[in-house]
Scaffold this motif. Sequence first.
Motif, PDB file in Angstrom:
ATOM      1  N   LYS A   1      40.708  48.509  40.459  1.00 31.48           N
ATOM      2  CA  LYS A   1      40.503  47.242  40.670  1.00 31.48           C
ATOM      3  C   LYS A   1      41.591  46.233  39.905  1.00 31.48           C
ATOM      4  O   LYS A   1      42.156  45.364  40.265  1.00 31.48           O
ATOM      5  CB  LYS A   1      38.945  46.529  40.530  1.00 31.48           C
ATOM      6  N   THR A   2      41.413  46.374  38.648  1.00 32.62           N
ATOM      7  CA  THR A   2      42.162  45.699  37.690  1.00 32.62           C
ATOM      8  C   THR A   2      43.497  45.959  37.751  1.00 32.62           C
ATOM      9  O   THR A   2      44.260  44.900  37.908  1.00 32.62           O
ATOM     10  CB  THR A   2      41.547  45.948  36.151  1.00 32.62           C
ATOM     11  N   THR A   3      44.020  47.172  38.116  1.00 32.34           N
ATOM     12  CA  THR A   3      45.524  47.333  38.182  1.00 32.34           C
ATOM     13  C   THR A   3      45.916  46.725  39.398  1.00 32.34           C
ATOM     14  O   THR A   3      47.004  46.193  39.368  1.00 32.34           O
ATOM     15  CB  THR A   3      45.519  48.857  38.295  1.00 32.34           C
TER      16      THR A   3
ATOM     17  N   LEU B   1      40.200  36.768  39.919  1.00 34.14           N
ATOM     18  CA  LEU B   1      39.019  36.848  39.113  1.00 34.14           C
ATOM     19  C   LEU B   1      38.439  38.254  38.856  1.00 34.14           C
ATOM     20  O   LEU B   1      37.997  38.724  39.837  1.00 34.14           O
ATOM     21  CB  LEU B   1      37.858  35.838  39.837  1.00 34.14           C
ATOM     22  N   ASP B   2      38.759  38.573  37.643  1.00 31.94           N
ATOM     23  CA  ASP B   2      38.453  40.130  37.307  1.00 31.94           C
ATOM     24  C   ASP B   2      37.043  40.049  36.755  1.00 31.94           C
ATOM     25  O   ASP B   2      37.046  39.932  35.525  1.00 31.94           O
ATOM     26  CB  ASP B   2      39.401  40.570  36.409  1.00 31.94           C
ATOM     27  N   GLU B   3      35.977  40.497  37.305  1.00 28.47           N
ATOM     28  CA  GLU B   3      34.734  40.688  36.979  1.00 28.47           C
ATOM     29  C   GLU B   3      34.127  39.461  36.141  1.00 28.47           C
ATOM     30  O   GLU B   3      33.757  39.739  34.707  1.00 28.47           O
ATOM     31  CB  GLU B   3      34.513  41.787  36.051  1.00 28.47           C
ATOM     32  N   PRO B   4      34.311  38.432  36.378  1.00 25.82           N
ATOM     33  CA  PRO B   4      34.278  37.093  35.758  1.00 25.82           C
ATOM     34  C   PRO B   4      32.861  36.770  35.117  1.00 25.82           C
ATOM     35  O   PRO B   4      32.713  36.018  34.215  1.00 25.82           O
ATOM     36  CB  PRO B   4      34.712  35.880  36.556  1.00 25.82           C
TER      37      PRO B   4
HETATM   38 MG   LIG Z   1      38.522  46.622  35.752  1.00 26.93          MG
END
Ligand SMILES: [Mg+2]
Length: 380
Positions: A58-60, A183-186
Amino acid sequence: MLSVKDLVTHFPVDAARGLGSQGPLADARSRTGGIDGVSFEVAQGELFTLLGPSGCGKTTTLRSIAGLERPSSGSVRLRDQVLFDSESGINVPVNRRGISMVFQSYAIWPHMTVFKNVAFPLEVLPRKQRPAAQVVKDRVEQMLETVGLLDYVNHSATQLSGGQQQRLALARALVTEPPIILLDEPLSNLDAKLRESMRLELKRLQRETGVTAIYVTHDQGEALSLSSRVAIMSAGKIVQLGTPREIYGNPSSRYVADFLGGANFLEGTVADASDSEMVVSTGIGAIHVAGQHGRARGSRVVVCFRPEHIRLSTQPPAGTQANCFEGQQMATAFLGDRIDHVIKIGESELRIRSDASLRIHRAERVFAWVDPSDVVALES
Ligand SMILES: [Mg+2]
Ligand SMILES: Nc1ncnc2c1ncn2[C@@H]1O[C@H](COP(=O)(O)OP(=O)(O)O)[C@@H](O)[C@H]1O
């Protein structure tokens, strides 16, 4: 408005595993992790979610869209601009993509005031785009009002609580009016109760500003209640993409079904609704749903709740309890640390998970109840 095509981003094995790249297997394994052919399109105004377990990529994916990683192939387009294209070699630098990102850690600037934190992204714009001081002031104040922090304008950012800091991070990401926000796991650093109210807040903010958003989470409930569409990821690939209702109701694979937790579904009609709660009439009775904006009375919805969110007892709960139903034990499976039950309520059968100490006999009468905040209403 955003189009991601066949994006491949791998990491060299030495970066991924802390190994040197000399060994005999170095070539075969020279690239690992990351994402492996991710494609999706996000429409204007959507809140599009990437959902999957830790390490699925996901982050990538977000970092590749933002320009923080350089994919080895694929393309990223925003409106009619190509941001990245491996074939033509286009790779717009991160600061020229006009994309805002909010991370899991609040990443506010601790040495700055609340005002300065939000003003900063405007003040570092290239001269031609930079608004006049008065315009900056107005926009910052308006943004702070939107996130409910105007009273703190002159406070130091570190004086804010966790939830307030995350609202500040959102304000800062939105103040430049970016076409899209990542938005990364905010919410994952906030405690459960705060997470729930921030979830509503975030949805409201996104609606009010009309910003297009890509949201990353490993939390199914969050994904289902927030998103217009969800892409479920596994091992660097998207395995299913659809509306929350589609993926919840029609998981395309065991993986998706398992990941979503084998929830209970009940069709119903909205009988009453306010801003934050609604009552849905279903085959087993009225079900209260909290933590979601109410839908219009009379609209058809599907309520769902997960087996582990239902409380089960042979005794009725103390005091009045919303969403409490009387039923009958039909089947159980002892799983060591827990028990899975099938409970018949009216004409419906619910799957309920209890801890291993609960003793219920077959066909015994039981009471099952679920907290309104653990119920999700999906479009029918
Ligand atoms: Mg991640
Ligand atoms: N900078 C990096 N160097 C090496 N491997 C990485 C790096 N970032 C991510 N990975 C690997 O890529 C995979 C996907 O990671 P990530 O995108 O962070 O997953 P998620 O955000 O879904 O938890 C994981 O196997 C992870 O170990």
